[in-house]
Design an enzyme around this catalytic site. Structure first.
Site, PDB file in Angstrom:
ATOM      1  N   ARG A 176       0.844  -1.215   0.000  1.00 38.58           N
ATOM      2  CA  ARG A 176       0.000   0.000   0.000  1.00 38.58           C
ATOM      3  C   ARG A 176       0.875   1.259   0.000  1.00 38.58           C
ATOM      4  O   ARG A 176       0.594   2.228   0.712  1.00 38.58           O
ATOM      5  CB  ARG A 176      -0.922   0.032   1.220  1.00 38.58           C
ATOM      6  CG  ARG A 176      -1.977  -1.036   1.256  1.00 38.58           C
ATOM      7  CD  ARG A 176      -2.979  -0.890   0.111  1.00 38.58           C
ATOM      8  NE  ARG A 176      -4.097  -1.812   0.262  1.00 38.58           N
ATOM      9  CZ  ARG A 176      -4.067  -3.084  -0.123  1.00 38.58           C
ATOM     10  NH1 ARG A 176      -2.986  -3.593  -0.689  1.00 38.58           N
ATOM     11  NH2 ARG A 176      -5.124  -3.847   0.025  1.00 38.58           N
ATOM     12  N   SER A 257     -10.553  -0.797   3.092  1.00 34.51           N
ATOM     13  CA  SER A 257      -9.847  -0.955   4.373  1.00 34.51           C
ATOM     14  C   SER A 257      -9.444   0.420   4.900  1.00 34.51           C
ATOM     15  O   SER A 257      -8.806   1.184   4.183  1.00 34.51           O
ATOM     16  CB  SER A 257      -8.575  -1.774   4.184  1.00 34.51           C
ATOM     17  OG  SER A 257      -8.873  -3.058   3.713  1.00 34.51           O
ATOM     18  N   GLU A 353      -5.234   4.257   6.168  1.00 37.47           N
ATOM     19  CA  GLU A 353      -4.977   4.189   4.710  1.00 37.47           C
ATOM     20  C   GLU A 353      -5.411   5.438   3.965  1.00 37.47           C
ATOM     21  O   GLU A 353      -4.626   6.004   3.212  1.00 37.47           O
ATOM     22  CB  GLU A 353      -5.710   2.975   4.117  1.00 37.47           C
ATOM     23  CG  GLU A 353      -4.865   1.737   3.974  1.00 37.47           C
ATOM     24  CD  GLU A 353      -5.280   0.958   2.744  1.00 37.47           C
ATOM     25  OE1 GLU A 353      -5.137   1.477   1.626  1.00 37.47           O
ATOM     26  OE2 GLU A 353      -5.766  -0.175   2.897  1.00 37.47           O
TER      27      GLU A 353
HETATM   28  N1  EPU Z   1     -10.943 -10.886  10.187  1.00 39.92           N
HETATM   29  C1  EPU Z   1     -11.714 -11.027  11.304  1.00 39.92           C
HETATM   30  N2  EPU Z   1     -12.713 -10.130  11.519  1.00 39.92           N
HETATM   31  C2  EPU Z   1     -12.980  -9.111  10.666  1.00 39.92           C
HETATM   32  C3  EPU Z   1     -12.160  -8.945   9.541  1.00 39.92           C
HETATM   33  C4  EPU Z   1     -11.147  -9.854   9.304  1.00 39.92           C
HETATM   34  O1  EPU Z   1     -11.515 -11.938  12.100  1.00 39.92           O
HETATM   35  O2  EPU Z   1     -13.899  -8.341  10.938  1.00 39.92           O
HETATM   36  C5  EPU Z   1      -9.892 -11.872   9.901  1.00 39.92           C
HETATM   37  C6  EPU Z   1     -10.314 -12.761   8.727  1.00 39.92           C
HETATM   38  O3  EPU Z   1     -11.076 -13.865   9.134  1.00 39.92           O
HETATM   39  C7  EPU Z   1      -8.982 -13.166   8.152  1.00 39.92           C
HETATM   40  C8  EPU Z   1      -8.097 -11.955   8.438  1.00 39.92           C
HETATM   41  O4  EPU Z   1      -8.721 -11.221   9.470  1.00 39.92           O
HETATM   42  O5  EPU Z   1      -8.470 -14.255   8.858  1.00 39.92           O
HETATM   43  C9  EPU Z   1      -7.893 -11.087   7.214  1.00 39.92           C
HETATM   44  O6  EPU Z   1      -9.153 -10.652   6.691  1.00 39.92           O
HETATM   45  P1  EPU Z   1      -9.414 -10.518   5.109  1.00 39.92           P
HETATM   46  O7  EPU Z   1      -9.048 -11.754   4.413  1.00 39.92           O
HETATM   47  O8  EPU Z   1     -10.815 -10.020   4.926  1.00 39.92           O
HETATM   48  O9  EPU Z   1      -8.377  -9.436   4.616  1.00 39.92           O
HETATM   49  P2  EPU Z   1      -7.792  -8.100   5.279  1.00 39.92           P
HETATM   50  O10 EPU Z   1      -6.386  -8.346   5.681  1.00 39.92           O
HETATM   51  O11 EPU Z   1      -8.726  -7.580   6.301  1.00 39.92           O
HETATM   52  C10 EPU Z   1      -6.749  -7.208   3.052  1.00 39.92           C
HETATM   53  C11 EPU Z   1      -6.736  -5.919   2.276  1.00 39.92           C
HETATM   54  C12 EPU Z   1      -8.022  -5.792   1.469  1.00 39.92           C
HETATM   55  C13 EPU Z   1      -8.121  -6.975   0.523  1.00 39.92           C
HETATM   56  C14 EPU Z   1      -8.097  -8.265   1.348  1.00 39.92           C
HETATM   57  C15 EPU Z   1      -8.047  -9.486   0.457  1.00 39.92           C
HETATM   58  C16 EPU Z   1      -5.380  -4.359   3.521  1.00 39.92           C
HETATM   59  C17 EPU Z   1      -5.347  -3.136   4.369  1.00 39.92           C
HETATM   60  N3  EPU Z   1      -6.587  -4.799   3.165  1.00 39.92           N
HETATM   61  O12 EPU Z   1      -7.804  -7.122   3.998  1.00 39.92           O
HETATM   62  O13 EPU Z   1      -7.918  -4.610   0.693  1.00 39.92           O
HETATM   63  O14 EPU Z   1      -9.307  -6.918  -0.239  1.00 39.92           O
HETATM   64  O15 EPU Z   1      -6.911  -8.305   2.179  1.00 39.92           O
HETATM   65  O16 EPU Z   1      -6.784  -9.548  -0.144  1.00 39.92           O
HETATM   66  O17 EPU Z   1      -4.324  -4.873   3.160  1.00 39.92           O
HETATM   67  C18 EPU Z   1      -8.396  -2.288   0.721  1.00 39.92           C
HETATM   68  O18 EPU Z   1      -7.178  -2.076   0.757  1.00 39.92           O
HETATM   69  O19 EPU Z   1      -9.228  -1.334   0.680  1.00 39.92           O
HETATM   70  C19 EPU Z   1      -8.895  -3.653   0.762  1.00 39.92           C
HETATM   71  C20 EPU Z   1     -10.193  -3.937   0.857  1.00 39.92           C
END
Ligand code: EPU
Length: 357
Positions: A176, A257, A353
């Protein structure tokens, strides 16, 4: 209310005063720009910033407005990036090189590359925003960052009026992050991006949510998963996973995010895991560890909670939403409360972000 047009002559860029930005920021905040200009070419861009009406004004480049929190009216010139066009500029035996202008909608561009038989961006389907904004924070999702497909970025340096071509190394992409993000928003304005899409296509389905969705779709169609993985299948799966978790900004204002996933040192991680054995983490190539900020926010009990009209999304705690006429200040107050709870429980600072104005 109608917008007073200052200039609509076809040879000059289109300007408007007190221009409403509600439709130009995905949180849907009801703010205005002192002056706005629609930019359809590099010449427009230079005309706009050199126009006497815009002298001594702050400038703001807006693509889809999907990474910005307006806390007040913008007292300056907003450049509404509307440069259009996409084409395959060349191909060799190994790859297609596809150029898109900065104002092209990102998702439509991804869909178009697939339709044209040039896969490679399908993991990045449905990300809100424009092509020109994509390199700034190196958009990424479901196991792919745009940096991995970026050949060159074309940008105009506002101070000199020169167009500069950056290769991927010069973009200094990180998680990012990029040169453009660090250079400051007024220095270079991205006008086009060229992607390198390898002809030897391989599905990228390592990300757990995506792999699950693909396996489910394959089972429904009665095939073994490996037989049915096409770029279109990956695209459809990404769209389905995103729709299930992430709110559509047209229905519920948000900026994706709200925080980055923090990266910490291995020693700090070991101590943290001893206290929080279930913590969700990803080992990094450099030995450090990335933490799932959404999981930590969720654990602090924030999922679905609201502060006035601002709320934490009930299906993804990393996303803050404009539930009911929230202002930018409401969102920031909510973000601050979340940040201090996460710091108190996990000893980790969350970095925001979106750009705050
Ligand atoms: N999780 C929870 N509770 C929640 C949210 C997440 O327990 O409310 C856990 C999930 O179960 C999972 C982990 O946290 O084990 C990660 O969650 P997720 O796979 O949804 O991905 P993220 O790390 O929260 C990142 C990116 C997203 C992207 C997704 C998929 C960042 C800041 N965000 O989210 O990007 O779509 O991975 O690759 O890196 C964005 O940047 O706007 C964005 C949406």
């Amino acid at each position: 209310m109608s917008v007073p047009e200052i200039s609509a002559a076809s040879s000059a860029p289109w300007f408007a005063a007190a221009y409403p930005l509600r439709a130009h920021n995905t949180f849907g905040f009801d703010v205005r720009a002192r002056l706005a200009c629609r930019v359809t070419s590099e010449a427009d861009l230079l005309d706009a910033v050199r126009d006497p009406r815009a002298q001594d004004m702050a400038t703001l480049v807006l693509g889809g407005g999907s990474n910005v929190v307006f806390t007040r009216d913008f007292d300056g010139l907003v450049l509404l990036m509307s440069l259009a066009g996409k084409r395959c500029v060349r191909e060799d035996s190994e790859a297609w090189y596809v150029e898109a202008a900065a104002g092209e909608n990102w998702h439509d561009f991804v869909a178009w590359t697939l339709e044209a038989g040039m896969p490679g961006l399908e993991n990045l389907a449905l990300i809100p925003g424009t092509v020109g904004a994509a390199p700034i924070q190196n958009i990424g999702a479901y196991g792919l960052e745009m940096a991995e497909r970026c050949a060159t970025v074309r940008a105009v340096e506002l101070a000199t009026g020169e167009a500069v071509e950056f290769d991927a190394a010069a973009c200094e992409f990180g998680y990012r992050d990029s040169f453009f993000k660090r250079a400051g928003r007024d220095r270079f304005v991205i006008t086009a991006v060229t992607f390198r899409l390898p002809k030897a296509w391989q599905p990228n389905a390592r990300y757990a949510d995506l792999a699950r969705e693909l396996a489910r779709n394959a089972a429904q169609s009665g095939h073994a998963a490996a037989d049915t993985i096409t770029a279109r299948a990956v695209f459809d799966a990404v769209v389905a996973v995103r729709r299930a978790k992430l709110p559509d900004p047209l229905e519920l204002g948000n900026a994706g995010s709200f925080f980055k996933n923090p990266v910490i040192e291995a020693a700090q991680f070991d101590a943290l895991r001893a206290r929080e054995p279930e913590i969700v983490s990803y080992a990094q190539a450099d030995g450090r560890v990335k933490l799932a900020a959404g999981w930590m926010i969720d654990r602090c009990g924030w999922k679905g909670r609201a502060l006035r009209g601002a709320a934490v999304h009930d299906r993804q705690a990393l996303v803050l939403v404009n539930r009911d006429n929230a202002t930018g200040a409401d969102i920031l107050e909510l973000a601050q409360a979340i940040r201090s709870d996460v710091l108190a429980r996990f000893g980790v600072e969350l970095e925001q972000e979106p750009v705050c104005l």
